[in-house]
Structures are given as structure tokens and as C-alpha cells.
Scaffold this active site. Structure first.
Site, PDB file in Angstrom:
ATOM      1  N   GLU A  44       0.820  -1.206   0.000  1.00 21.42           N
ATOM      2  CA  GLU A  44       0.000   0.000   0.000  1.00 21.42           C
ATOM      3  C   GLU A  44       0.858   1.261   0.000  1.00 21.42           C
ATOM      4  OE1 GLU A  44      -4.060  -0.915   2.276  1.00 21.42           O
ATOM      5  OE2 GLU A  44      -2.290  -1.486   3.406  1.00 21.42           O
ATOM      6  N   CYS A 103       3.479   8.510   1.159  1.00 27.04           N
ATOM      7  CA  CYS A 103       3.942   7.646   2.246  1.00 27.04           C
ATOM      8  C   CYS A 103       4.185   6.267   1.643  1.00 27.04           C
ATOM      9  CB  CYS A 103       2.870   7.597   3.339  1.00 27.04           C
ATOM     10  SG  CYS A 103       3.279   6.496   4.702  1.00 27.04           S
ATOM     11  N   CYS A 153       6.399  -6.920   8.180  1.00 27.39           N
ATOM     12  CA  CYS A 153       7.387  -6.253   9.032  1.00 27.39           C
ATOM     13  C   CYS A 153       7.709  -7.166  10.203  1.00 27.39           C
ATOM     14  CB  CYS A 153       6.826  -4.927   9.553  1.00 27.39           C
ATOM     15  SG  CYS A 153       7.996  -4.012  10.595  1.00 27.39           S
ATOM     16  N   CYS A 171       5.991  -4.338  16.862  1.00 26.64           N
ATOM     17  CA  CYS A 171       5.397  -3.354  17.779  1.00 26.64           C
ATOM     18  C   CYS A 171       3.950  -3.794  18.064  1.00 26.64           C
ATOM     19  CB  CYS A 171       5.417  -1.959  17.170  1.00 26.64           C
ATOM     20  SG  CYS A 171       7.088  -1.395  16.754  1.00 26.64           S
ATOM     21  N   CYS A 198       0.714  -2.157  16.368  1.00 29.74           N
ATOM     22  CA  CYS A 198       0.748  -1.824  14.935  1.00 29.74           C
ATOM     23  C   CYS A 198       0.118  -2.911  14.080  1.00 29.74           C
ATOM     24  CB  CYS A 198       2.200  -1.598  14.505  1.00 29.74           C
ATOM     25  SG  CYS A 198       2.383  -1.208  12.757  1.00 29.74           S
ATOM     26  N   CYS A 216      -2.198   7.049   9.645  1.00 30.95           N
ATOM     27  CA  CYS A 216      -0.906   6.589  10.116  1.00 30.95           C
ATOM     28  C   CYS A 216      -1.005   5.244  10.835  1.00 30.95           C
ATOM     29  CB  CYS A 216      -0.379   7.645  11.069  1.00 30.95           C
ATOM     30  SG  CYS A 216       1.229   7.272  11.677  1.00 30.95           S
TER      31      CYS A 216
HETATM   32  N1  SAH Z   1       8.960   1.054  10.955  1.00 28.46           N
HETATM   33  C1  SAH Z   1       9.033   2.482  10.896  1.00 28.46           C
HETATM   34  C2  SAH Z   1       8.101   3.117   9.876  1.00 28.46           C
HETATM   35  C3  SAH Z   1       6.693   2.584   9.707  1.00 28.46           C
HETATM   36  S1  SAH Z   1       5.482   2.925  10.948  1.00 28.46           S
HETATM   37  C4  SAH Z   1       8.808   3.072  12.262  1.00 28.46           C
HETATM   38  O1  SAH Z   1       8.552   2.326  13.192  1.00 28.46           O
HETATM   39  O2  SAH Z   1       8.955   4.277  12.424  1.00 28.46           O
HETATM   40  C5  SAH Z   1       5.093   4.620  10.847  1.00 28.46           C
HETATM   41  C6  SAH Z   1       4.599   5.192  12.183  1.00 28.46           C
HETATM   42  O3  SAH Z   1       3.240   4.795  12.463  1.00 28.46           O
HETATM   43  C7  SAH Z   1       5.421   4.704  13.358  1.00 28.46           C
HETATM   44  O4  SAH Z   1       5.670   5.768  14.236  1.00 28.46           O
HETATM   45  C8  SAH Z   1       4.469   3.701  13.992  1.00 28.46           C
HETATM   46  O5  SAH Z   1       4.786   3.445  15.319  1.00 28.46           O
HETATM   47  C9  SAH Z   1       3.146   4.387  13.810  1.00 28.46           C
HETATM   48  N2  SAH Z   1       1.981   3.543  14.010  1.00 28.46           N
HETATM   49  C10 SAH Z   1       1.880   2.212  13.894  1.00 28.46           C
HETATM   50  N3  SAH Z   1       0.628   1.794  14.147  1.00 28.46           N
HETATM   51  C11 SAH Z   1      -0.091   2.897  14.440  1.00 28.46           C
HETATM   52  C12 SAH Z   1      -1.452   3.117  14.756  1.00 28.46           C
HETATM   53  N4  SAH Z   1      -2.322   2.113  14.797  1.00 28.46           N
HETATM   54  N5  SAH Z   1      -1.859   4.383  14.973  1.00 28.46           N
HETATM   55  C13 SAH Z   1      -0.981   5.408  14.868  1.00 28.46           C
HETATM   56  N6  SAH Z   1       0.304   5.261  14.555  1.00 28.46           N
HETATM   57  C14 SAH Z   1       0.762   4.020  14.337  1.00 28.46           C
END
Ligand code: SAH
Length: 341
Positions: free
Chosen positions: A91, A104, A111, A115, A118, A332
Site C-alpha cells: 500500500e 507515504c 514487518c 510493535c 501496529c 498513520c
Molecule cells: N517502521 C518504521 C516506519 C513505519 S510505521 C517506524 O517504526 O517508524 C510509521 C509510524 O506509524 C510509526 O511511528 C508507527 O509506530 C506508527 N503507528 C503504527 N501503528 C499505528 C497506529 N495504529 N496508529 C498510529 N500510529 C501508528
């Protein structure tokens, strides 16, 4: 073997030219055709000899990504589902900002960072994206919408520093003069904190931006939500951020998702202010986008405001980020391919 020409930097094209006894300056002509004129066939490259066009055709393809679906949000956000040649789906999102459109991009299929909050990490990493597959997200989205993309954030699915070389090559291609020429200051890479790569990135000659997904001010909290913290705990990460700032003189963005009852307390706000005080950073407080399969909740509005106010009072540069594209699951952290089980 045919290769996508979109994986080639100017320097790589130059080497290719030299290896064939062609003039190296042809490579910037080709970059111009690819990214300025956005040609769809080599035959359109009218300043290149017929014989050499045949050679290019034999070596390279100009295929774009196959677009499976395109969704549009009321606020102008557009989300694309692309199918890669091996069938994997990725995506890409375009966001409409005051300063123009930003893309983006996704860097991996799945991945491995795990986390807990996520959606992307629910699918383990199958492979890195190749350079051209990242470049083509920007080019294909731009061609399908006729939108001129001025900014790029590497914040889609995947951990960019876990696919470092392809991401760096992608940035070089974005930045190429006579190409898309996206300014380095308009490019931001976001990492969950792969410390050795933060050091490597600080040596990268372009003035690109770095964002760190911090999400917690103490090891106790961060260990619960981000497994990477066990490898690179906060004190090691903060040292890397300080060294990065010293070396590059650039401000670092700190991303902080607010998760109800986990990292949104008055205690956490004060700890975060202690951690960041005096550093050249900008804190992005991000309302959590709830994920159906996960137990985590978005912080209450009043807690987000309280958190923000504490940081503000403690002289930390901070903003509470507005949401975009949440009606089409493009907000995001919401990117994932629902189309594969
Ligand atoms: N792996 C990288 C980039 C991808 S995630 C990183 O961790 O920075 C992009 C951003 O979205 C990261 O800050 C991640 O923690 C955040 N993110 C992930 N899931 C989310 C959610 N459900 N709501 C808001 N932000 C989220």
C-alpha cells in the site's frame, strides 16, 4: 535478464553507459525522460540513437506497478493497493497538505519489528522491497492521479532501516537532478530505532530528515510495546539521536503515539520532557488509530491535551498531529493488506 530501469541511480546508469562505450551524459538524459517526461516507452527518447534504444529495450523494462484499488478520502488522501510482480500486495498513500502532496511509501512486504499496537506487524516480513518497487510507488501514484508529489515520508509498512541499502538508493533516485528532484529536506525516514543504522544514516551526504518512533519515555514502558527496545534500549537510542544531531545539525522528529493508560499519563509526559529537554527535536503526538485485532485504545481527548500542555510548559517543541484518511484506513499506522489473509 530484464530489469526495471527504475532501480537505477544516475551513477548506476553512468556505469552502465561506460560499460557499453556510450557517453556517460546519456544517463542524465535518460533520467529526464523517465522522471520529467515520464515516458512510457523507450521509443519516445528522441535524443537517443535508435541502436541504443534497442539495447535499452533488451536490458530494461519500464513497467509501472499494477494498481489493484485506489481509494479516496473526503480530505483528499488517496490510498493505493499495488500488486508486485510476484503477487505480493503493498500500500501507498498520498496526503494533501498545505505545502503540497506527500507520498507515504512501503519498504517491506510485512514487518518483523513486532510493535504490539501496529497493524503492519501482524504479517511477518516476507521480503524487502527492491529499490525500483519503492521508486515505482511514487511514480505510479503520481501518474495515476496527475499529482506532482513534493514530499516523501518513508512511513508505510516495514522498517526502512531493516532494508537500508534499497531505501538509500531510493532516496538518491528521488533526489536526482533532472529527475523527480524531490529535495532532501522534503524526505523523511522513520525508524523504530535500529541504532547502528541511525549512525550510518548520519553519514549519508544528503540533508534528509530522520523521525524516530519513540512512543515511550522509559524502558519499562517501551519494552512492553516495542520489542526493538530490548536490543537498543532508550539510553542507547538517545545517545544515537544526540550523536546524529551533533553530526548533522538537523532537528530530529520524535513520534509518540498516545495509547490510553499505557504511555499517556502525567508521569509519562514528565519523563518524556526530562528525556528530551535541551535536544533539537520536534515531538509529534499522534492519536492512536485503533486496530480491530488489538486491545489498545486511543487516549481520551483531555489526556492528549494534558500531555501536550505538559510538554509545552516544559519548553519542548511539540504538536498534536491531525489525522488524515482515517475514513479509508489510510491513517498513520493503519496500512496493511486486508486482501490477503
Ligand atoms: N517502521 C518504521 C516506519 C513505519 S510505521 C517506524 O517504526 O517508524 C510509521 C509510524 O506509524 C510509526 O511511528 C508507527 O509506530 C506508527 N503507528 C503504527 N501503528 C499505528 C497506529 N495504529 N496508529 C498510529 N500510529 C501508528
Amino acid at each position: 535478464m530484464m530489469q526495471s530501469i527504475y532501480g537505477y541511480t544516475l551513477d548506476m546508469l553512468k556505469e552502465y553507459m561506460i560499460s557499453l562505450g556510450e557517453k556517460p551524459f546519456r544517463s542524465s538524459q535518460i533520467i529526464e525522460w523517465l522522471y520529467r517526461q515520464k515516458v512510457r516507452s523507450f521509443d519516445e527518447m528522441t535524443n537517443i540513437s535508435k541502436a541504443f534504444i534497442e539495447r535499452l529495450k533488451a536490458d530494461f523494462d519500464l513497467d509501472l506497478l499494477e494498481c489493484v484499488t485506489k481509494q479516496e478520502s473526503a480530505d483528499g488522501t488517496k490510498k493505493f493497493l499495488f500488486r508486485l510482480k510476484d503477487g505480493n500486495l503493498i500500500e501507498t498513500v498520498l496526503m494533501n497538505n498545505e505545502y503540497g502532496y506527500s507520498a507515504c511509501v512501503t519498504t517491506e512486504v510485512g514487518c518483523n519489528m513486532g510493535c504490539v499496537f501496529c497493524a503492519s506487524g501482524m504479517k511477518k516480513k516476507l521480503r524487502n522491497l527492491e529499490t525500483h518497487e519503492i521508486v515505482l510507488q511514487v511514480l505510479t501514484a503520481s501518474l495515476l492521479t496527475n499529482i506532482n508529489i513534493s514530499h516523501v515520508v518513508v512511513m508505510g509498512i516495514g522498517e526502512p532501516f531493516d532494508n537500508y541499502d534499497n531505501v538509500i538508493r531510493f532516496i538518491k533516485i528521488l533526489n536526482e537532478p533532472k529527475g523527480l528532484e524531490i529535495g532532501a529536506r522534503h524526505i523523511t525516514v522513520s525508524t523504530c530505532g535500529l541504532v547502528p543504522k541511525i549512525y550510518e544514516y548520519s553519514e549519508f551526504p544528503l540533508q534528509v530528515n530522520l523521525a524516530i518512533s519513540l512512543h515511550a519515555p522509559t524502558n519499562e514502558i517501551r519494552n512492553q510495546i516495542m520489542p526493538i527496545n530490548k536490543s537498543y534500549p532508550i539510553e542507547i537510542l538517545m545517545k544515537a539521536i544526540k550523536d546524529y544531531i551533533d553530526r548533522t545539525n538537523r532537528r530530529v522528529t520524535i513520534e509518540y503515539i498516545l495509547l490510553q493508560g499505557i504511555n499517556d499519563t502525567v508521569y509519562a509526559a514528565n519523563e518524556l520532557a526530562n528525556l528530551l529537554f535541551g535536544l533539537n527535536v520536534y515531538v509529534n503526538l499522534i492519536p492512536y488509530n485503533e486496530v480491530k485485532e488489538k486491545p489498545y485504545k486511543r487516549s481520551k481527548k483531555e489526556d492528549m491535551v494534558k500531555f501536550f500542555d505538559i510538554l509545552k510548559k516544559r519548553k519542548i517543541n511539540v504538536q498534536l498531529r491531525r489525522e488524515q484518511g482515517s475514513d479509508i484506513d489510510a491513517a498513520c499506522g493503519q496500512l496493511r493488506s486486508k486482501h490477503i489473509s
